[in-house]
Design an enzyme around this catalytic site. Structure first.
Site: not given
Length: 259
Positions: A157, A153, A60-61, A188, A87
């Site tokens: 980033k 988002y 779990d990042v 993806t 990633n």
């Protein structure tokens, strides 16, 4: 000789569309791979597919203790950690800033930004113990401009860019290089399936036809750049940003008039 013989690579989000491409490619180039993720079934299946030089670790990042356990697992299994690929990422359901609730904002920044921060924080001592290493943060072209309805988002980033440059300055003298890749629209599930809480996918609103390279990117396009940046071929590159978007940021291609 394969480029990553006797090296260990930890890839977060390692079971996803881009992540699994990265994991397979590093493994094919001789690396020991540690697949970090939260989907234990898919992670274990990928590790089993690759064999003895692969391990899955639940990661779990957003949790520093989870990061510590993942780095320990890499060093315990393979003796060192040489490359970290940040990633893992999530997208928000499209909404204006006024319509975005704080829980969504916090969740996106926790995974996309705090996750990368914690990864660098916890992995840096291990990379130092290995005599140096590489961190590559996977960001997005949405971190290079504004995009309506995706404020969390986009903000996450953009912030990864500053984090990358700061880490590159702090860690360079320890022979640890830190760079960022900004993918465009890559084919993806992240693109083809709606985000949690959304009714439509990004691919429903996007066509590559007007742009210089009129196709969606493939995970392998990003992977090839990642392998270069993680290798000794890029030993003089740090704090840099690489856009891989088929010319999307250039704007629509002009079509020649026909008689």
């Amino acid at each position: 000789m394969p480029r990553f013989d006797n090296q260990t690579v930890l890839v977060t989000g390692g079971t996803g569309g881009q992540g699994s491409s990265h994991v397979r490619a590093f493994h094919a180039e001789g690396a020991n791979v540690v697949i970090g993720g939260i989907d234990a079934r898919r992670g274990a299946a990928l590790a089993d597919e690759l064999g003895t030089r692969a391990r899955f670790t639940r990661l779990d990042v957003t949790d520093e203790n989870s990061w510590s356990a993942a780095v320990l697992a890499a060093e315990t299994a393979f003796g060192s950690l040489n490359v970290l690929v940040n990633n893992a990422g999530v997208q928000n359901p499209p909404a204006t800033i006024e319509e975005t609730d704080q829980a969504t904002w916090s969740r996106i920044l926790d995974v996309n930004l705090t996750g990368a921060f914690l990864g660098i924080k916890v992995a840096a001592p291990a990379l130092r113990r290995a005599g140096g290493g590489v961190v590559v943060n996977i960001a997005s072209i949405m971190g290079l401009g504004g995009t309506a309805h995706y404020a969390p988002y986009v903000a996450s980033k953009w912030a990864v860019r500053g984090l990358t440059r700061t880490a590159a300055v702090e860690l360079g003298r320890d022979r640890i290089r830190v760079n960022t890749i900004h993918p465009g629209v890559i084919s993806t599930p992240f693109i083809h399936e709606p985000a949690a809480g959304a009714s439509a996918a990004i691919a429903d609103y996007y066509s590559p036809e007007p742009f210089a390279i009129p196709r969606l990117g493939e995970p392998a396009d990003v992977t090839r750049l990642l392998l270069f940046l993680s290798s000794t071929d890029a030993s003089f590159i740090t704090g840099s940003e690489y856009v891989i978007d088929g010319g999307l940021l250039l704007g629509p291609a002009l079509q020649a008039e026909t008689a």
